[in-house]
Each structure stands twice: as C-alpha cells, then as structure tokens.
Design a protein around this motif. Structure first.
Motif, PDB file in Angstrom:
ATOM      1  N   LYS A  41     -13.473  46.980  32.234  1.00  0.00           N
ATOM      2  CA  LYS A  41     -13.230  47.598  33.538  1.00  0.00           C
ATOM      3  C   LYS A  41     -13.153  49.119  33.412  1.00  0.00           C
ATOM      4  CE  LYS A  41     -10.733  43.654  35.518  1.00  0.00           C
ATOM      5  NZ  LYS A  41      -9.418  43.165  36.004  1.00  0.00           N
ATOM      6  N   CYS A  42     -12.483  49.582  32.356  1.00  0.00           N
ATOM      7  CA  CYS A  42     -12.408  51.029  32.135  1.00  0.00           C
ATOM      8  C   CYS A  42     -13.796  51.615  31.895  1.00  0.00           C
ATOM      9  CB  CYS A  42     -11.512  51.338  30.933  1.00  0.00           C
ATOM     10  SG  CYS A  42      -9.751  51.121  31.225  1.00  0.00           S
ATOM     11  N   LEU A  58      -9.778  61.030  31.259  1.00  0.00           N
ATOM     12  CA  LEU A  58      -8.929  60.991  30.067  1.00  0.00           C
ATOM     13  C   LEU A  58      -7.989  59.790  30.112  1.00  0.00           C
ATOM     14  CD1 LEU A  58      -7.997  62.448  27.461  1.00  0.00           C
ATOM     15  CD2 LEU A  58      -6.355  63.677  28.884  1.00  0.00           C
ATOM     16  N   LYS A  59      -7.425  59.516  31.278  1.00  0.00           N
ATOM     17  CA  LYS A  59      -6.520  58.372  31.421  1.00  0.00           C
ATOM     18  C   LYS A  59      -7.246  57.063  31.137  1.00  0.00           C
ATOM     19  CE  LYS A  59      -3.431  60.460  34.870  1.00  0.00           C
ATOM     20  NZ  LYS A  59      -2.869  60.326  36.233  1.00  0.00           N
ATOM     21  N   LEU A  60      -8.455  56.928  31.675  1.00  0.00           N
ATOM     22  CA  LEU A  60      -9.227  55.701  31.464  1.00  0.00           C
ATOM     23  C   LEU A  60      -9.610  55.543  29.996  1.00  0.00           C
ATOM     24  CD1 LEU A  60     -11.506  55.881  34.624  1.00  0.00           C
ATOM     25  CD2 LEU A  60      -9.709  54.190  34.186  1.00  0.00           C
ATOM     26  N   MET A  61      -9.962  56.639  29.343  1.00  0.00           N
ATOM     27  CA  MET A  61     -10.297  56.578  27.920  1.00  0.00           C
ATOM     28  C   MET A  61      -9.080  56.184  27.089  1.00  0.00           C
ATOM     29  SD  MET A  61     -12.711  59.982  27.763  1.00  0.00           S
ATOM     30  CE  MET A  61     -12.785  60.054  25.966  1.00  0.00           C
ATOM     31  N   THR A  62      -7.907  56.705  27.473  1.00  0.00           N
ATOM     32  CA  THR A  62      -6.679  56.336  26.762  1.00  0.00           C
ATOM     33  C   THR A  62      -6.348  54.872  27.008  1.00  0.00           C
ATOM     34  OG1 THR A  62      -5.877  58.602  27.091  1.00  0.00           O
ATOM     35  CG2 THR A  62      -4.273  56.965  26.355  1.00  0.00           C
ATOM     36  N   PRO A  72      -9.060  42.167  18.084  1.00  0.00           N
ATOM     37  CA  PRO A  72      -9.340  42.004  16.646  1.00  0.00           C
ATOM     38  C   PRO A  72     -10.140  43.162  16.052  1.00  0.00           C
ATOM     39  CG  PRO A  72      -9.737  39.947  17.823  1.00  0.00           C
ATOM     40  CD  PRO A  72      -9.518  40.992  18.871  1.00  0.00           C
ATOM     41  N   THR A  73     -10.993  43.800  16.852  1.00  0.00           N
ATOM     42  CA  THR A  73     -11.817  44.897  16.331  1.00  0.00           C
ATOM     43  C   THR A  73     -11.022  46.171  16.126  1.00  0.00           C
ATOM     44  OG1 THR A  73     -12.486  45.414  18.603  1.00  0.00           O
ATOM     45  CG2 THR A  73     -13.950  44.002  17.328  1.00  0.00           C
ATOM     46  N   GLY A  74      -9.916  46.324  16.841  1.00  0.00           N
ATOM     47  CA  GLY A  74      -9.062  47.481  16.652  1.00  0.00           C
ATOM     48  C   GLY A  74      -9.598  48.754  17.286  1.00  0.00           C
ATOM     49  N   ILE A  75      -9.099  49.882  16.815  1.00  0.00           N
ATOM     50  CA  ILE A  75      -9.368  51.192  17.422  1.00  0.00           C
ATOM     51  C   ILE A  75     -10.633  51.822  16.841  1.00  0.00           C
ATOM     52  CG2 ILE A  75      -8.491  53.559  17.574  1.00  0.00           C
ATOM     53  CD1 ILE A  75      -5.681  52.376  17.715  1.00  0.00           C
ATOM     54  N   ASP A  76     -11.408  52.404  17.727  1.00  0.00           N
ATOM     55  CA  ASP A  76     -12.604  53.146  17.350  1.00  0.00           C
ATOM     56  C   ASP A  76     -12.201  54.601  17.082  1.00  0.00           C
ATOM     57  OD1 ASP A  76     -15.011  54.431  17.102  1.00  0.00           O
ATOM     58  OD2 ASP A  76     -15.787  53.870  19.072  1.00  0.00           O
ATOM     59  N   THR A  77     -12.368  55.058  15.840  1.00  0.00           N
ATOM     60  CA  THR A  77     -11.946  56.414  15.487  1.00  0.00           C
ATOM     61  C   THR A  77     -12.730  57.479  16.262  1.00  0.00           C
ATOM     62  OG1 THR A  77     -13.466  56.382  13.597  1.00  0.00           O
ATOM     63  CG2 THR A  77     -11.172  55.764  13.186  1.00  0.00           C
ATOM     64  N   GLU A  78     -13.979  57.191  16.591  1.00  0.00           N
ATOM     65  CA  GLU A  78     -14.762  58.151  17.368  1.00  0.00           C
ATOM     66  C   GLU A  78     -14.187  58.299  18.773  1.00  0.00           C
ATOM     67  OE1 GLU A  78     -18.865  57.141  17.362  1.00  0.00           O
ATOM     68  OE2 GLU A  78     -19.129  57.481  15.209  1.00  0.00           O
ATOM     69  N   ALA A  79     -13.672  57.201  19.324  1.00  0.00           N
ATOM     70  CA  ALA A  79     -13.042  57.262  20.648  1.00  0.00           C
ATOM     71  C   ALA A  79     -11.804  58.152  20.606  1.00  0.00           C
ATOM     72  CB  ALA A  79     -12.669  55.854  21.112  1.00  0.00           C
ATOM     73  N   VAL A  80     -11.070  58.080  19.503  1.00  0.00           N
ATOM     74  CA  VAL A  80      -9.887  58.924  19.336  1.00  0.00           C
ATOM     75  C   VAL A  80     -10.282  60.398  19.366  1.00  0.00           C
ATOM     76  CG1 VAL A  80      -8.017  59.570  17.768  1.00  0.00           C
ATOM     77  CG2 VAL A  80      -8.637  57.162  18.042  1.00  0.00           C
ATOM     78  N   ASP A  81     -11.324  60.731  18.624  1.00  0.00           N
ATOM     79  CA  ASP A  81     -11.792  62.122  18.585  1.00  0.00           C
ATOM     80  C   ASP A  81     -12.237  62.597  19.965  1.00  0.00           C
ATOM     81  OD1 ASP A  81     -11.306  62.210  15.867  1.00  0.00           O
ATOM     82  OD2 ASP A  81     -13.363  61.696  15.313  1.00  0.00           O
ATOM     83  N   ARG A  82     -12.870  61.706  20.724  1.00  0.00           N
ATOM     84  CA  ARG A  82     -13.331  62.084  22.074  1.00  0.00           C
ATOM     85  C   ARG A  82     -12.146  62.362  22.998  1.00  0.00           C
ATOM     86  NH1 ARG A  82     -17.318  58.061  20.999  1.00  0.00           N
ATOM     87  NH2 ARG A  82     -16.130  56.471  22.120  1.00  0.00           N
ATOM     88  N   ILE A  83     -11.086  61.585  22.849  1.00  0.00           N
ATOM     89  CA  ILE A  83      -9.894  61.801  23.679  1.00  0.00           C
ATOM     90  C   ILE A  83      -9.258  63.146  23.358  1.00  0.00           C
ATOM     91  CG2 ILE A  83      -7.523  61.012  24.084  1.00  0.00           C
ATOM     92  CD1 ILE A  83      -8.563  58.142  23.793  1.00  0.00           C
ATOM     93  N   TYR A  98      -1.236  62.739  27.180  1.00  0.00           N
ATOM     94  CA  TYR A  98      -2.132  61.639  26.816  1.00  0.00           C
ATOM     95  C   TYR A  98      -2.676  61.816  25.399  1.00  0.00           C
ATOM     96  CZ  TYR A  98      -2.069  59.277  31.294  1.00  0.00           C
ATOM     97  OH  TYR A  98      -1.659  58.549  32.394  1.00  0.00           O
ATOM     98  N   SER A  99      -2.853  63.056  24.989  1.00  0.00           N
ATOM     99  CA  SER A  99      -3.267  63.332  23.619  1.00  0.00           C
ATOM    100  C   SER A  99      -2.164  62.921  22.640  1.00  0.00           C
ATOM    101  CB  SER A  99      -3.594  64.821  23.463  1.00  0.00           C
ATOM    102  OG  SER A  99      -4.018  65.118  22.153  1.00  0.00           O
TER     103      SER A  99
END
Length: 213
Positions: A41-42, A58-62, A72-83, A98-99
């Motif tokens: 949905k995000c 930014l809120k939706l990305m967070t 199970p796949t966990g956090i995408d490190t590239e998504a973290v950098d984008r935030i 949010y950061s």
C-alpha cells in the motif's frame, strides 16, 4: 443547481493521498502477511506521489521500513540510505525525527541502547511539538524497550502510568499502543498472571477487531 461546498455542508475534505495509512501510527505489531500488505500500500501511494520529495513521502518510506522489519526478508539497506537522504533534503524538524526513528530501527544492538533511549525522547518531543500522531507509538516503543533493556523499571513504570492517564483522558482504544503491551509485561513481572491474561485477551481482541494482526 446550487452547489454547497464541503466546508459549508460540514463535510470534512478528503485526506491527502497516503495519509489514511498513517492515521493509526506507523505499524509496529504486524504479522508477516499484514506487513507485506502494508508495504504494498505504501509503494502504491509513493508511486502516486511520483518524484515528489515531501514529508509525506518520507513518512510512507519510513512506514515501509518499519513494516519490512516485521517480514522474513527484513530491512533493505538501500531504503535506509534513501530515507536519510530525503530527510536531509526536506529540511524539516519532523523529517529529522523520522530519520532518528530509522536509526533506531536499524540499531537494535545492546551497545546502542542508551543512544536509542535518547533518540526516542527526541522523537517524542518533536512529534508532540509538531502534532504528529503517526510517529508517537513508534517513539514510545523505542523508549519503553530501551528502558527495559537498561533495567530502568521505575522509569518504565512512570511512562506506563503517564500513558494510562492519557489513554483515559482521550478515550484511546486499549491495546492500540506499545505501552499497553509493556503494561502486560509488567503484570507478568509482578506475578499478576490472572490480570496479565485478562489484559492479553483484551488487547488481542482489539487487534483482531482492527484487522492489524
């Protein structure tokens, strides 16, 4: 034909795109399946916003990141950098909160506990000052978890009492906030097993009613 504006008719205007996903706060107690649906949905809302670099984006990305941590796949490190990068470009006090939340999510190690407690307090202060209800439950989750990890039971009790007072004053739904779950844990630590079971059943019923589990 006479047209009556929404304001004059007493009808609230439609919420901006994506805001509906954030009304109950960022998701912190989802099953893997529900988290996957939330992420989808995000993603749909972000595509609708296009290249817009805004606080809502930014809120939706967070929100995606928080939900990803529950899959199970966990956090995408590239998504973290984008935030982090977007938060810097938005240049808003709330964006920095949010950061900070993103840092807390990605820094669960014991050596980061003290820093997470400090970050959580900053998150809650900024959220209250800016009137951002979506971030408050997540900030409380970081704070209460950190206090528990530090063994600061007295401080934890104080935060739970404050939360319970606010809940009664504002008629909030029981079970909708991380403080409710920590209150359940506190009953177990006190040996109040019957009360703990009653509280757990109440919270689970609320979760099932909301469809968030």
């Amino acid at each position: 034909m006479v047209r009556i504006s929404a304001d004059l008719a007493g009808i609230p205007p439609p919420a901006p795109i994506g805001v509906g996903l954030l009304l109950d706060g960022l998701p912190i107690h989802l099953t893997a399946s529900a988290a996957t649906q939330y992420i989808s949905k995000c993603s749909s809302m972000l595509r609708s916003l296009g290249d817009e670099e805004s606080l809502l984006s930014l809120k939706l990305m967070t929100g995606q990141l928080v939900a990803s941590a529950q899959t199970p796949t966990g956090i995408d490190t590239e998504a973290v950098d984008r935030i982090y990068a977007l938060a810097d470009r938005v240049e808003d006090e709330l964006a920095q909160a949010y950061s900070l939340a993103t840092w807390c999510i990605t820094s669960p190690a014991p050596e980061h506990t003290s820093a997470r407690v400090e970050a959580a307090q900053s998150i809650l202060e900024i959220a209250e000052r800016c009137g951002d209800d979506a971030l408050t439950p997540l900030g409380y989750s970081f704070l209460l978890t950190g206090l528990l990890e530090q063994g600061e039971i007295r401080s934890l009790d104080i935060e739970l009492m404050k939360r319970r007072h606010n809940q009664l004053a504002n008629e909030m739904t029981f079970g909708s906030h991380p403080a409710d779950w920590f209150g359940f844990l506190r009953l177990i630590l006190d040996g109040e097993m019957e009360l703990a079971e009653q509280q757990a059943n109440t919270m689970l019923a609320a979760q099932q009613h909301d469809g968030s589990n």
